[in-house]
Design a protein around this motif. Structure first.
Motif, PDB file in Angstrom:
ATOM      1  N   GLU A  30       0.814  -1.223   0.000  1.00  0.00           N
ATOM      2  CA  GLU A  30       0.000   0.000   0.000  1.00  0.00           C
ATOM      3  C   GLU A  30       0.853   1.282   0.000  1.00  0.00           C
ATOM      4  OE1 GLU A  30       0.118  -1.361   4.403  1.00  0.00           O
ATOM      5  OE2 GLU A  30       0.059  -2.271   2.401  1.00  0.00           O
ATOM      6  N   ASP A  31       2.163   1.147   0.148  1.00  0.00           N
ATOM      7  CA  ASP A  31       3.037   2.321   0.172  1.00  0.00           C
ATOM      8  C   ASP A  31       3.206   2.926  -1.219  1.00  0.00           C
ATOM      9  OD1 ASP A  31       3.617   2.215   2.900  1.00  0.00           O
ATOM     10  OD2 ASP A  31       5.325   0.868   2.610  1.00  0.00           O
ATOM     11  N   ILE A  32       3.161   4.238  -1.284  1.00  0.00           N
ATOM     12  CA  ILE A  32       3.584   4.953  -2.487  1.00  0.00           C
ATOM     13  C   ILE A  32       5.089   5.156  -2.346  1.00  0.00           C
ATOM     14  CG2 ILE A  32       3.545   7.188  -3.679  1.00  0.00           C
ATOM     15  CD1 ILE A  32       1.145   5.614  -4.366  1.00  0.00           C
ATOM     16  N   VAL A  33       5.837   4.759  -3.371  1.00  0.00           N
ATOM     17  CA  VAL A  33       7.296   4.822  -3.294  1.00  0.00           C
ATOM     18  C   VAL A  33       7.811   6.056  -4.033  1.00  0.00           C
ATOM     19  CG1 VAL A  33       9.474   3.636  -3.737  1.00  0.00           C
ATOM     20  CG2 VAL A  33       7.426   2.312  -3.137  1.00  0.00           C
ATOM     21  N   LEU A  34       8.521   6.901  -3.292  1.00  0.00           N
ATOM     22  CA  LEU A  34       9.161   8.076  -3.863  1.00  0.00           C
ATOM     23  C   LEU A  34      10.634   7.751  -4.083  1.00  0.00           C
ATOM     24  CD1 LEU A  34       7.800  10.674  -1.254  1.00  0.00           C
ATOM     25  CD2 LEU A  34       6.643   9.850  -3.322  1.00  0.00           C
ATOM     26  N   ALA A  35      11.231   8.317  -5.127  1.00  0.00           N
ATOM     27  CA  ALA A  35      12.629   8.016  -5.405  1.00  0.00           C
ATOM     28  C   ALA A  35      13.418   9.271  -5.762  1.00  0.00           C
ATOM     29  CB  ALA A  35      12.735   7.001  -6.535  1.00  0.00           C
ATOM     30  N   TYR A  36      14.652   9.270  -5.335  1.00  0.00           N
ATOM     31  CA  TYR A  36      15.632  10.286  -5.722  1.00  0.00           C
ATOM     32  C   TYR A  36      16.888   9.547  -6.135  1.00  0.00           C
ATOM     33  CZ  TYR A  36      19.473  13.611  -5.179  1.00  0.00           C
ATOM     34  OH  TYR A  36      20.596  14.370  -5.398  1.00  0.00           O
ATOM     35  N   VAL A  37      17.482   9.932  -7.262  1.00  0.00           N
ATOM     36  CA  VAL A  37      18.730   9.330  -7.724  1.00  0.00           C
ATOM     37  C   VAL A  37      19.712  10.444  -8.037  1.00  0.00           C
ATOM     38  CG1 VAL A  37      19.858   7.915  -9.480  1.00  0.00           C
ATOM     39  CG2 VAL A  37      17.552   7.316  -8.707  1.00  0.00           C
ATOM     40  N   GLY A  38      20.893  10.394  -7.436  1.00  0.00           N
ATOM     41  CA  GLY A  38      21.904  11.402  -7.734  1.00  0.00           C
ATOM     42  C   GLY A  38      22.874  11.581  -6.585  1.00  0.00           C
TER      43      GLY A  38
END
Length: 393
Positions: A203-211
């Motif tokens: 049920e989690d919405i997954v946020l992502a950051y790459v850098g």
């Protein structure tokens, strides 16, 4: 005798990653590919690919004595190998390489602006200084300018950076859509296992950051926005990347140390399978202060992520506001938080943006097309040079 092309970057990682496909296709097309950059962990990979490697220490900052030594070293290499084309990249290496190439009487000097060093976030004085450096270098030390962003293309052309108005080319940016970032080939079982290992629930919405974890990438704004979200929605934040040793910042290090035990923030460090992390993500966020034409956003779009990014050069070319994502102002954690909540509460909007992002990646950011454009100019340079030589005989 093979036609020789020299690629110049500051570091070997850029040579092995950013120019990987261009060098491969150049070699396949019959070019003798020479690589000039600082030695490092990727040097052996460059040599194993069959390219001719020339180690030159190139500073990534303005350092007069070191920069002058680099110019002399590059000049000597170019005079010895007599290349047909010199192609330069990255801000400082591009300046040093072009000066050396002009002094060595190289016929075709090409500069790819992965993002002009001057940008709207600078003071007016600083902007003017670096703008004039780029213009001077273009006018006297450059034959062709390739730009990744259309904004840079228009800036260079409108301000007459080159003597020949026909020698500008917008190449865009691209990624490997065939293998590494092919959404259709991704393994759902791998994603499920990775989610379980990281403690991510269905049920989690997954946020992502790459850098890189540096201030100018807006990572502090993202972390602040996420802290404000906690308790409001079910979400996890993936932080893919690390703090470079040369760019360690006490404030950022302290912030990360405070959050390292937060179960909802997952610091992965650098990974080689970034596509797997983006495949299981829903929303990709890049609140950067300055970009050229960010590849990370393209990679996320190819993995069906809706995008939240700052309204800056490059990012605003990739993100169509309210279509495949949202553009927000610089230094605005509140806006980032609001956009995340909006997507969380409207699953149809989230889905539509993800699909729009995927379609844009497929139609506009195929690396093979980007490389093809460059090879066409290489061939044009050589045919023009050959015609001139024949007329002189």
């Amino acid at each position: 005798m093979k036609t020789k092309i020299v690629q110049i970057t500051a570091i070997d990682a850029s040579m092995n990653n950013m120019l990987k496909l261009l060098n491969e296709r150049s070699k396949e097309a019959g070019y003798e590919v020479h690589c000039i950059c600082s030695p490092g962990k990727n040097t052996e990979k460059i040599i194993n690919k069959g390219y001719i490697y020339h180690p030159v220490n190139i500073d990534r900052k303005i350092a007069p004595i070191s920069n002058l030594k680099s110019i002399v070293r590059i000049y000597k290499i170019l005079k010895r190998i007599k290349p047909d084309i010199v192609h330069v990249h990255t801000p400082v290496a591009a300046v040093l390489g072009r000066i050396a190439a002009r002094l060595a009487n190289v016929d075709n000097i090409i500069y790819t602006a992965h993002g002009f060093y001057f940008h709207e976030g600078m003071s007016a004085r600083k902007y003017k200084i670096f703008f004039n450096i780029e213009k001077y270098m273009g006018k006297f030390f450059t034959d062709f300018i390739f730009t990744q962003s259309m904004e840079d293309y228009n800036t260079a052309k409108d301000n007459k950076f080159l003597k020949n108005e026909k020698n500008y080319l917008h190449i865009s940016n691209g990624i490997d859509l065939t293998k590494k970032f092919n959404y259709q080939l991704m393994n759902k079982n791998t994603m499920t296992e990775l989610k379980e290992r990281l403690g991510i629930k269905s049920e989690d919405i997954v946020l992502a950051y790459v850098g890189r974890l540096v201030k100018e990438k807006g990572i502090l704004d993202l972390l602040e926005a996420f802290k404000n979200l906690e308790g409001k929605i079910n979400t996890k934040l993936l932080i893919v990347g690390n703090i470079p040793e040369s760019e360690r910042d006490q404030t950022l290090s302290s912030t990360i140390n405070e959050l390292i035990l937060n179960p909802n923030i997952i610091f992965t460090g650098r990974v080689t399978n970034v596509e797997d992390y983006l495949y299981m993500s829903d929303i990709f966020i890049l609140p950067s202060f300055r970009e050229g034409m960010p590849r990370s956003i393209i990679e996320a779009m190819a993995m069906k992520n809706a995008i939240i990014a700052t309204d800056i050069r490059g990012s605003r070319e990739e993100v169509d506001d309210n279509i495949n994502g949202f553009l927000v102002n610089l230094n605005s954690p509140i806006e980032i938080e609001e956009k995340i909540i909006k997507l969380y509460n409207n699953k149809k909007l989230l889905f539509d943006m993800q699909e729009a992002a995927y379609q844009k990646a497929q139609t506009e950011y195929d690396e093979e097309k980007v490389v093809k454009k460059q090879l066409q100019i290489f061939n044009h340079c050589l045919s023009k040079w050959n015609r001139r030589k024949l007329s002189e005989q």
